[in-house]
Design a protein around this motif. Structure first.
Motif, PDB file in Angstrom:
ATOM      1  N   ASP A 101      29.658 -56.530  15.827  1.00  0.00           N
ATOM      2  CA  ASP A 101      30.795 -56.768  16.702  1.00  0.00           C
ATOM      3  C   ASP A 101      30.992 -55.579  17.647  1.00  0.00           C
ATOM      4  O   ASP A 101      30.921 -54.420  17.214  1.00  0.00           O
ATOM      5  CB  ASP A 101      32.060 -56.972  15.870  1.00  0.00           C
ATOM      6  CG  ASP A 101      33.288 -57.187  16.721  1.00  0.00           C
ATOM      7  OD1 ASP A 101      33.456 -58.286  17.269  1.00  0.00           O
ATOM      8  OD2 ASP A 101      34.077 -56.209  16.853  1.00  0.00           O
ATOM      9  N   TRP A 102      31.236 -55.850  18.934  1.00  0.00           N
ATOM     10  CA  TRP A 102      31.278 -54.760  19.917  1.00  0.00           C
ATOM     11  C   TRP A 102      32.423 -53.788  19.644  1.00  0.00           C
ATOM     12  O   TRP A 102      32.295 -52.584  19.879  1.00  0.00           O
ATOM     13  CB  TRP A 102      31.368 -55.306  21.343  1.00  0.00           C
ATOM     14  CG  TRP A 102      32.658 -55.997  21.688  1.00  0.00           C
ATOM     15  CD1 TRP A 102      32.969 -57.311  21.488  1.00  0.00           C
ATOM     16  CD2 TRP A 102      33.816 -55.404  22.296  1.00  0.00           C
ATOM     17  NE1 TRP A 102      34.241 -57.581  21.928  1.00  0.00           N
ATOM     18  CE2 TRP A 102      34.779 -56.428  22.435  1.00  0.00           C
ATOM     19  CE3 TRP A 102      34.123 -54.128  22.738  1.00  0.00           C
ATOM     20  CZ2 TRP A 102      36.038 -56.214  22.990  1.00  0.00           C
ATOM     21  CZ3 TRP A 102      35.379 -53.891  23.302  1.00  0.00           C
ATOM     22  CH2 TRP A 102      36.306 -54.925  23.421  1.00  0.00           C
ATOM     23  N   GLU A 104      33.635 -53.058  16.624  1.00  0.00           N
ATOM     24  CA  GLU A 104      33.198 -52.266  15.463  1.00  0.00           C
ATOM     25  C   GLU A 104      32.183 -51.206  15.886  1.00  0.00           C
ATOM     26  O   GLU A 104      32.246 -50.049  15.431  1.00  0.00           O
ATOM     27  CB  GLU A 104      32.577 -53.193  14.419  1.00  0.00           C
ATOM     28  CG  GLU A 104      32.062 -52.476  13.181  1.00  0.00           C
ATOM     29  CD  GLU A 104      31.359 -53.411  12.214  1.00  0.00           C
ATOM     30  OE1 GLU A 104      30.590 -52.918  11.366  1.00  0.00           O
ATOM     31  OE2 GLU A 104      31.566 -54.640  12.321  1.00  0.00           O
TER      32      GLU A 104
END
Length: 405
Positions: A101-102, A104
Motif C-alpha cells: 500500500d502506498w 504504508e
C-alpha cells in the motif's frame, strides 16, 4: 508530520559569536555572505519516500546541517523547513511493483529516513511537512496563480504558464534550449499535446484511475511536484527567505519552477540564495534510486559502522563537489575517528581556543568541511599543555561538525 529529535548542541559562546557564513549562490554564480538579522530561514527539499536514505541524500542534508550549525554558532535562531513528497508517481509506481500500500510504503521509508537522520546527528527541521497534509496550501496557491492569469487547463489538469514570470530562468541560468534538453529527464512532460509551451509545468493533476485523489475547489486530484515545495516554503517561511537548498539535480526544473510560481503568486522573490550540493556517484554513475545503485545509510549502520564514521566519510568531501563513493571510504573515516578519539583522551592537548577559531574560519568559507577536517587532523597530532583544551575541543567538534566524541 512528525520530525525527528534534534541532537543537543553545545554552545561556544565563551569564544564569542562565530563569523558570518559565505556560501555559493547558484543563481548569481558567486560566493555570498548570508548573515540575516536575528533569524535565518532555510528550506531544503526532502525525500520521496519509496526507498531508504542513500549517501547522496545524507551528503545533501549534512551540508545544510553544517549551515545551520554555523548560523546557530553565529547567535542566530534558525527556522528550518523540509517537505516529504509522500504522494507522487515514483512512490505509487514502487508501491504497485512491490504490492505494498502506498501509504504504508511512504510511512515506512519516512521512518527509516528519520532513524538515519537521528543516527547521523542531523538537526531536525522545525517544520517537517508532507505533501498530503499540504493539499490545502497547494490549492490556495494555485488559486492565486489563476487570479494572476498564470494557470490554464489541459484536459482536466492545471498547468503553470512559466512565461507569466518575467524572471523565469534566473535560478538556473539556463536558456530554453538547455532547459528543454533536461526537462523530460527530470519529471517534465514537454511533449504533451495542448500545452502552451513545452516547459510549462503541472500544478494540479486530475484523478487517474486507481490513484489517490482529493476533493478540492480545483477538482478531484493531487498536487504537482514543484507547487508542493513552493506552497510549503511560503506557508512556513514566507517569501524572500534566506536559503533554498537541495541537490544540484534540483536546480532545474524543480527550484526554477518553484521560484517562478512563488514570484507570480506573491510578487516577491522566493529565496535570497539558492545553495546546491553535488551529486554522489558509485561505480561511475550518479547514485540514485532509479538506477538501483544505492549505498544506504541504514545498511552501513546495520553492518556495524559507527554513524560518526559515516558522517566523517561524508565530511571528507566538499558539499558542492560531485564525487564517487568507494568502499575504502569507511575504513579511512574510521581510522580518522579513532585518531581523534585518542587525541581527546590525552590529559593535555593543544589550544582549544585556536581549534575553535580555525574550524570557524574553514567552515564559514562555503562550508569547507575538508579544510575543517584537516584542522582537526593537525590538532590531533600536536602535543600541548592546556588541560582545558580537550573539553573545548569536544564542544567544538560537536557544535560545528556534529561529532559527539
Amino acid at each position: 508530520m512528525r520530525s525527528w529529535s534534534s541532537p543537543d548542541i553545545p554552545s561556544l559562546i565563551e569564544h564569542g559569536p562565530g563569523p558570518a557564513v559565505r556560501v555559493w549562490d547558484t543563481a548569481t554564480s558567486e560566493l555570498r555572505e548570508i548573515d540575516p538579522l536575528g533569524v535565518a530561514r532555510l528550506y531544503v527539499c526532502g525525500i520521496t519516500p519509496y526507498d531508504a536514505t542513500h549517501l547522496g541524500h545524507a551528503s545533501t542534508y549534512l551540508a545544510f546541517d553544517l549551515l545551520q550549525r554555523l548560523w546557530r554558532d553565529r547567535g542566530l535562531d534558525v527556522v528550518y523547513t523540509q517537505n516529504v513528497t509522500d504522494v507522487d508517481d515514483p512512490l505509487l509506481e514502487r508501491a504497485t511493483a512491490t504490492g505494498v500500500d502506498w501509504v504504508e510504503l511512504a510511512e515506512r521509508e519516512t521512518q527509516l529516513f528519520r532513524d538515519d537522520m537521528t543516527a547521523l546527528r542531523i538537526i531536525a527541521p522545525a517544520h517537517y511537512i508532507g505533501a498530503v497534509e499540504s493539499i490545502g496550501l497547494v490549492v490556495d496557491m494555485v488559486e492565486k496563480l489563476d487570479a494572476a492569469g498564470a494557470v490554464y487547463r489541459v484536459d482536466e489538469d492545471l498547468y503553470f504558464d512559466v512565461h507569466a514570470d518575467a524572471d523565469f530562468g534566473s535560478v538556473s541560468g539556463l536558456d530554453e534550449q538547455q532547459m528543454s534538453a533536461i526537462f523530460a529527464e527530470r519529471g517534465g512532460d514537454p511533449e504533451r499535446a495542448g500545452k502552451k509551451h513545452p516547459l510549462d509545468c503541472l500544478l494540479w493533476q486530475a484523478e487517474r484511475p486507481g490513484e489517490p485523489a482529493w476533493d478540492t475547489s480545483l477538482g478531484r486530484g493531487r498536487p504537482g511536484w514543484h507547487i508542493e515545495c513552493a506552497a510549503i516554503a511560503l506557508a512556513h517561511l514566507g517569501p524572500d527567505f534566506d536559503v533554498q537548498g537541495g541537490g544540484s539535480d534540483l536546480v532545474f526544473p524543480h527550484h526554477e519552477m518553484s521560484a517562478s510560481e512563488s514570484r507570480v503568486a506573491t510578487g516577491r522573490p522566493f529565496a535570497s540564495a539558492y545553495v546546491h550540493a553535488g551529486m554522489v556517484g558509485y561505480e561511475g554513475e550518479k547514485m540514485s534510486k532509479s538506477k538501483g545503485n544505492l549505498v544506504l545509510v541504514s545498511r552501513l549502520r546495520a553492518q556495524g559502522h559507527d554513524p560518526a564514521a559515516i558522517r566523517l566519510a561524508l565530511l571528507a568531501h566538499h558539499y558542492r563537489s560531485d564525487w564517487e563513493w568507494f568502499a575504502p571510504e569507511m575504513a579511512a573515516a574510521q581510522t580518522r575517528l579513532s585518531r581523534w578519539r585518542a587525541a581527546l583522551e590525552r590529559e593535555a592537548a593543544p589550544s582549544g581556543a585556536e581549534l575553535v577559531a580555525d574550524l570557524r574560519a574553514a567552515l564559514s568559507q562555503d562550508l569547507d568541511a575538508p579544510a575543517a577536517l584537516a584542522v582537526v587532523d593537525a590538532w590531533a597530532e600536536t602535543s600541548g599543555n592546556d588541560t582545558a583544551a580537550v573539553k573545548t575541543a569536544r564542544a567544538a567538534l560537536d557544535a560545528l561538525l556534529g561529532l559527539a566524541l
